[in-house]
Write an enzyme that holds these catalytic residues in place. Structure first.
Site, PDB file in Angstrom:
ATOM      1  CB  CYS A  27      11.629  -5.441 -17.533  1.00 60.49           C
ATOM      2  SG  CYS A  27       9.994  -4.828 -17.053  1.00 60.49           S
ATOM      3  CB  CYS A  30       8.253  -2.158 -18.914  1.00 59.39           C
ATOM      4  SG  CYS A  30       7.890  -1.647 -17.208  1.00 59.39           S
ATOM      5  CB  CYS A  70      12.650  -2.202 -15.746  1.00 57.93           C
ATOM      6  SG  CYS A  70      11.547  -1.386 -16.907  1.00 57.93           S
ATOM      7  CB  CYS A  73       8.334  -1.353 -13.699  1.00 62.11           C
ATOM      8  SG  CYS A  73       9.584  -2.648 -13.958  1.00 62.11           S
ATOM      9  CG  ASP A 306     -25.972   8.595  35.504  1.00 63.71           C
ATOM     10  OD1 ASP A 306     -25.317   8.915  34.491  1.00 63.71           O
ATOM     11  OD2 ASP A 306     -26.831   9.323  36.030  1.00 63.71           O
TER      12      ASP A 306
END
Length: 520
Positions: A27, A30, A70, A73, A306
């Protein structure tokens, strides 16, 4: 847009690499990151702007065009970086109902992306050795590019700052169905690395980011090419994604006073059955939880008393950890109003100095649990009347060291051991019917009841030894817990103030809270 800062030195070389990466199916984003662009501002440009600057006019494509995922990615920088998906994120955030003024986005990516990244880089190094030699660490990650591309748009959509680190996190977990299959060859090459599997909540994870990355670093290029495709194949399907939101824990601290002798600090459950219908923790936390709306919460305090012991003075420090709170924006007045609401639940538990604190501050709650001192008052009985000499002898005690074996009454839940504790000072006053009151300052962790009656000799020395007479304890109160935390907000009580008899209760009948319909 400005000229790219990339690896190539000529337009022709750039054009050739772009063409080759397009043929592999990469893509636009990328392609840009594989060219070496590392400036975040570049990726803030729209996809159309990047394409116009990077690609020839006849190769530019509309972002609305259907594309295969792609190979670099897995589609994460394509459809998952465009407006429709960002709108999906915003819808999820709004539905979950969190309060926040800033946010971060975290991405968990398929581990096979590391293999695909290496395959693409080897492909480029083999074809363009002069350009890509030694560039392994100079390529932006898919995760970073997504944040650079989408962060500013998310900030606008949510009207909240986008930050690298924020209290509020939007987590996107991407899954790719063929991820394990693409990593499978590593099992044969590095069997020892993948021998131990990492257990997950719903099964086992063979391939983790750490063990895959470690294996790839050991694997030379030729061996990798023998085992995996270079460049990697185009995926047949998009990733799936799960979106979840969370907020860092919020901590709210204060001090509580307990005026009941029949109220446990935390819910008292034995063998799945409640012993008492209420606790200090529940009375304090009810309104806090309703206000902050966490998914869960944890109550902690500086020690505990307590069931039959009152907590007087300025109270015992406590903190409530609110895990994944949905409401977090409160003013000081809001917290003061919250404290007032808590104090209307029961007159037998009151809270003061309520405030929001940081995670770092809560360490002070546990600091000095042994080194700090506590002050107690007790009403005791002796089988004879105390003399003036007895009172003077007790008043002369300074830093009396005790050897205390784990008391019989708690031996079922505490490790059997002998612990050294110190009585720093002691003052006694006579009462009627062989009774006497003592006021003592002790090391934190001292068992006061056992100091008085001796616990069949398991605490030595003890009051019975000191007076050479049988002694027992009738009532015990904690007067102070000397932990200088949290910061004082409410006015300190005057030294002359005593416990309101209307608040003091010593029987189940006294401790009935009619308004709440609860018997303590």
């Amino acid at each position: 847009m400005d000229t790219f800062e990339i690896f190539t030195s000529s337009a022709e070389e750039t054009k050739q690499i772009v063409s080759d990466l397009q043929q592999t199916g990469c893509c636009t984003r990328c392609i840009l990151r594989l060219l070496g662009e590392l400036r975040s501002l570049t990726y803030r440009s729209s996809l159309e702007e990047i394409e116009r600057a990077l690609l020839p006019e006849d190769q530019q494509s509309s972002v609305t065009t259907n594309q295969c995922p792609c190979p670099g990615c897995l589609g994460i920088l394509q459809k998952f970086a465009e407006q429709p998906f960002l709108n999906t994120i915003v819808k999820k955030v709004r539905e979950d109902g969190y309060q926040f003024s800033a946010h971060q986005c975290s991405l968990i990516l398929p581990v096979s992306l590391a293999i695909r990244q290496k395959a693409l880089l080897l492909y480029l190094q083999k074809k363009y050795p002069d350009v890509y030699k030694g560039k392994e660490g100079s390529i932006a990650s898919v995760k970073d590019v997504w944040k650079w591309s989408c962060g500013h748009r998310m900030a606008s959509l949510l009207n909240a700052k986008f930050q690298n680190r924020s209290e509020f996190d939007i987590l996107m977990t991407f899954s790719y169905k063929d991820s394990d299959r693409e990593c499978a060859f590593l099992l044969d090459v590095f069997p020892e690395t993948f021998k131990k599997r990492k257990q997950r909540k719903f099964g086992f994870e063979t391939f983790t980011r750490s063990n895959v990355m470690a294996s790839l670093q050991q694997m030379d290029g030729s061996k990798f090419e023998d085992c995996s495709s270079c460049p990697p194949p185009i995926p047949t399907e998009d990733c799936s994604v799960d979106i979840s939101c969370s907020h860092n824990a919020v901590f709210i601290a204060g001090r509580y006073q307990k005026y009941s002798r029949e109220l446990s600090q935390t819910p008292w459950v034995v063998d799945g059955k409640r012993i008492m219908e209420g606790s200090v923790q529940e009375l304090i936390c009810e309104h806090i939880v309703n206000t902050f709306k966490p998914t869960e919460h944890r109550f902690s305090s500086s020690g505990r008393e307590d069931v039959d012991v009152r907590m007087l003075g300025i109270g015992r420090p406590f903190v409530v950890e609110l895990i994944n709170p949905h409401c977090v924006t409160f003013s000081r007045q809001d917290i003061a109003d919250l404290q007032e609401r808590i104090n209307t639940v029961s007159k037998y538990v009151q809270v003061r100095d309520l405030q929001i604190v940081s995670r770092e501050e809560i360490a002070k709650l546990k600091e000095g649990e042994i080194d700090k001192t506590k002050t107690y008052s007790a009403l005791c009985w002796c089988d004879r009347e105390l003399t003036l000499a007895d009172i003077e002898m007790l008043a002369a005690i300074k830093d009396l060291r005790l050897q205390q074996k784990t008391p019989l009454r708690v031996l079922h839940r505490r490790t059997a051991a002998t612990r050294e504790r110190t009585i720093h000072s002691l003052k006694a006053t006579k009462e009627a019917n062989n009774r006497f009151k003592i006021l003592m300052s002790t090391q934190a962790g001292t068992y006061i009841k056992e100091f008085v009656h001796g616990d069949f000799g398991r605490t030595y020395p003890n009051m019975s030894d000191l007076l050479k007479a049988e002694c027992d304890i009738i009532d015990l109160d904690v007067e102070s817990v000397d932990v200088d935390w949290p910061v004082f907000i409410d006015p300190l009580p005057q030294a002359s103030e005593t416990v309101d008899s209307e608040r003091s209760c010593n029987s189940a009948e006294d401790c009935q809270i009619k308004d709440a319909g609860v018997m303590f």
